[in-house]
Write an enzyme that holds these catalytic residues in place. Sequence first.
Site, PDB file in Angstrom:
ATOM      1  N   SER A 168       0.857  -1.188   0.000  1.00  0.00           N
ATOM      2  CA  SER A 168       0.000   0.000   0.000  1.00  0.00           C
ATOM      3  C   SER A 168       0.893   1.237   0.000  1.00  0.00           C
ATOM      4  CB  SER A 168      -0.960  -0.034   1.202  1.00  0.00           C
ATOM      5  OG  SER A 168      -1.905   1.004   1.120  1.00  0.00           O
ATOM      6  N   HIS A 195      -2.383  -1.268  -3.422  1.00  0.00           N
ATOM      7  CA  HIS A 195      -3.508  -0.347  -3.230  1.00  0.00           C
ATOM      8  C   HIS A 195      -3.190   0.978  -3.913  1.00  0.00           C
ATOM      9  CE1 HIS A 195      -4.152  -2.579   0.846  1.00  0.00           C
ATOM     10  NE2 HIS A 195      -4.527  -3.313  -0.190  1.00  0.00           N
ATOM     11  N   ASP A 288      -4.145  -5.173   5.681  1.00  0.00           N
ATOM     12  CA  ASP A 288      -4.324  -6.051   4.527  1.00  0.00           C
ATOM     13  C   ASP A 288      -3.070  -6.892   4.301  1.00  0.00           C
ATOM     14  OD1 ASP A 288      -5.577  -7.190   2.327  1.00  0.00           O
ATOM     15  OD2 ASP A 288      -4.708  -5.727   0.949  1.00  0.00           O
TER      16      ASP A 288
END
Length: 352
Positions: A168, A195, A288
């Site tokens: 991310s 992401h 995540d």
Amino acid sequence: MGKKVSVLVVDDSLICRQLICEALSKDPDIEVVGTCADGKQAVEMTKELRPHVITMDVDMPVMDGLTATEHIMAECPTPILVLTADPRSQAPELTYRALELGALALQIKPAIDAGPDAWNLVREIRLLSSVRVIRHLRRPQRGPLLPPRVATSVLPAVSMGVVVVAASTGGPQVLFKMLSELPADFPAPIVIVQHINAAFAESLAGWLAGASKLKVRLAQDGEPLMPGHVLIAPPGQHTVIPFRGRVGIKLGVERDGHMPSGTVLLESAARTYGRRAVGLVLTGMGADGADGLLAIKQAGGLAVAQNEESCVVFGMPGAAVERKAVDHLIHGDEVAATLVRLARGESLSVGR
């Protein structure tokens, strides 16, 4: 709600500055403390105002956003969010160069009646305001970058069937370095969930492809997993490995607040490849990938995470550490070298 998040808005377009300010005004906990129209002013105002976050345009007169980002990250490190009107209208290497120079994330400029774009901007500003940034030296220093790491135990080498990655905030920079250093004959397919705003997914794949000897592209449903190929999860759907040698793209619900989800990808790799799966969780906010990495470890595969020292945000790797899902913590600069060692059948030592 405590101290407001202070923001400096940098854009040479008066209309864009107004739209950005209007979007940020939707959140009473965000305060625009200054606006300016070029990078030179941005550097000066950053030193004076010490904002929590800067929104930065790229193409500006006097001093462009890239040069301004370089100066700010060297002289007064501040979280920088790069805003662009349309990723397809600008050479991706310009936008992503800002990430190499220390900017943290990319976002679409809000338009009139922006709706989701405005709320995405607000959300990103709030997230970045809590990030601790590091100084980026404008000139590379000589000498060893890292002290030697002391091994605490030894892991057996893994027969590598697939490498699955979750990343991310700060991830594109690590992926860029990793893919630029991996050899063309790397013997395993790589599948990545990064992401990123959906509008940037295609340009992200193109930027990474331009840096790599491997073949990098957005994943398509049903395509084969092949050595030397890197598949980037497309936006708005989950990327999975339903059976060996094949990738799948499917609709679903968000997992850990994301779709595509790193955990969904890693869990599918654990089920399909078991001991031959290598999972990697890189820098990023949230959790995540943590449960997915645990699934890989429990299946007998190798679970690797980026260490706190080199993370922009230690959220995702930290969550994996808390779950005792990590076999090996590595510096972000060592990802490619680690994968090459595994591919050669070498053992990895574990240390922090």
